[in-house]
Design an enzyme around this catalytic site. Sequence first.
Site, PDB file in Angstrom:
ATOM      1  N   LYS A   1      72.346  -2.528 -22.292  1.00  0.00           N
ATOM      2  CA  LYS A   1      71.194  -3.448 -22.396  1.00  0.00           C
ATOM      3  C   LYS A   1      70.422  -3.233 -23.695  1.00  0.00           C
ATOM      4  CE  LYS A   1      69.240  -1.715 -18.737  1.00  0.00           C
ATOM      5  NZ  LYS A   1      70.217  -0.624 -18.475  1.00  0.00           N
TER       6      LYS A   1
ATOM      7  N   ARG B   1      63.513  -3.702 -12.129  1.00  0.00           N
ATOM      8  CA  ARG B   1      64.472  -2.704 -11.677  1.00  0.00           C
ATOM      9  C   ARG B   1      64.382  -2.471 -10.177  1.00  0.00           C
ATOM     10  NH1 ARG B   1      65.277   0.274 -16.983  1.00  0.00           N
ATOM     11  NH2 ARG B   1      66.567   2.046 -16.527  1.00  0.00           N
TER      12      ARG B   1
ATOM     13  N   ARG C   1      74.905   9.277 -26.081  1.00  0.00           N
ATOM     14  CA  ARG C   1      73.914   8.362 -26.676  1.00  0.00           C
ATOM     15  C   ARG C   1      72.902   9.095 -27.553  1.00  0.00           C
ATOM     16  NH1 ARG C   1      70.579   4.238 -22.947  1.00  0.00           N
ATOM     17  NH2 ARG C   1      69.861   6.122 -21.884  1.00  0.00           N
TER      18      ARG C   1
ATOM     19  N   ARG D   1      67.932  11.774 -25.714  1.00  0.00           N
ATOM     20  CA  ARG D   1      66.883  11.768 -24.696  1.00  0.00           C
ATOM     21  C   ARG D   1      67.099  12.917 -23.709  1.00  0.00           C
ATOM     22  NH1 ARG D   1      66.928   5.556 -22.778  1.00  0.00           N
ATOM     23  NH2 ARG D   1      66.560   6.628 -20.808  1.00  0.00           N
TER      24      ARG D   1
ATOM     25  N   ARG E   1      69.814   9.877 -12.135  1.00  0.00           N
ATOM     26  CA  ARG E   1      69.464   8.467 -12.395  1.00  0.00           C
ATOM     27  C   ARG E   1      70.396   7.524 -11.657  1.00  0.00           C
ATOM     28  NH1 ARG E   1      69.757   8.907 -18.504  1.00  0.00           N
ATOM     29  NH2 ARG E   1      69.239   6.712 -18.699  1.00  0.00           N
TER      30      ARG E   1
END
Length: 230
Positions: free
Chosen positions: A14, A89, A128, A161, A172
Amino acid sequence: MNVVVLLGAPGAGKGTQAPLLATRLGIPAIATGDLFRAAVRDGTALGQEARRYMDAGQLVPDEITVRLLLDRLERPDATAGVILDGFPRTGVQAEALDRALAERAARVGAVVLVDVPADELVRRLSGRWICRAAGHPYHETFSPPRVAGVCDIDGSELYQRVDDRPDTIRARMDQQLGALAEVIDHYRTAGLLRTVDGLQGIDLVAEAIDAALAEAGIRPAGVPGEHVTG
Ligand code: ADP
Ligand code: ADP
């Protein structure tokens, strides 16, 4: 007001697609994750509250999140439309968005689900890196920056992160995928949901998103080659 919702699990792509689409459509991309990270960085009360949930891989409570997003929609740059990345969400957030838009005589115009299987999500999140200035995402293997450690777009430093560490990635997935299913159901029932294959390369996913939006009557405003910044 053109409201486009990009849906997908954590790591689906996204945050990669939203700024590209913002350039093509000439409307801003708004990512609640980026808004929360900015609040954490600025040390605001909201940031301190949100951080407890983010670091644990949990969703920030709906009340806080809805308020944050609705405040952002009040800014003048959002008048013509927005691309929402990471909101709604939960089912409650989806309903709050519908109500807030109805008050403005607007509604969600299209919802695109970027569909990626779970094992690939883990690969993507664990490699990432994002930029300090705007959260632009890179991947050490799949989408490296031109210069190591530096954002191609704004030149800011890249970092990993804390919630992209393996144990938080698992948390998550466990905590957030059920709520995503609620949101998917909400938009499927409303007849707005379109799904694209997120396993393709970044350019092909972008093309698939454009095709899905064209079906919903949403097309790029600019002429080819012209860049409209959000
Ligand atoms: P999200 O915002 O949905 O969590 P991101 O856009 O941050 O996802 O992407 C997660 C990771 O996967 C990033 O490292 C990004 O560079 C990488 N990525 C995004 N799209 C693709 C793709 N189509 N193919 C391979 N890697 C991708
Ligand atoms: P991802 O790239 O994994 O999709 P984001 O950057 O969108 O992650 O979000 C990071 C964190 O911020 C989430 O794990 C969650 O704690 C919080 N967050 C972001 N958006 C929302 C939302 N709409 N509702 C609740 N929490 C959110």
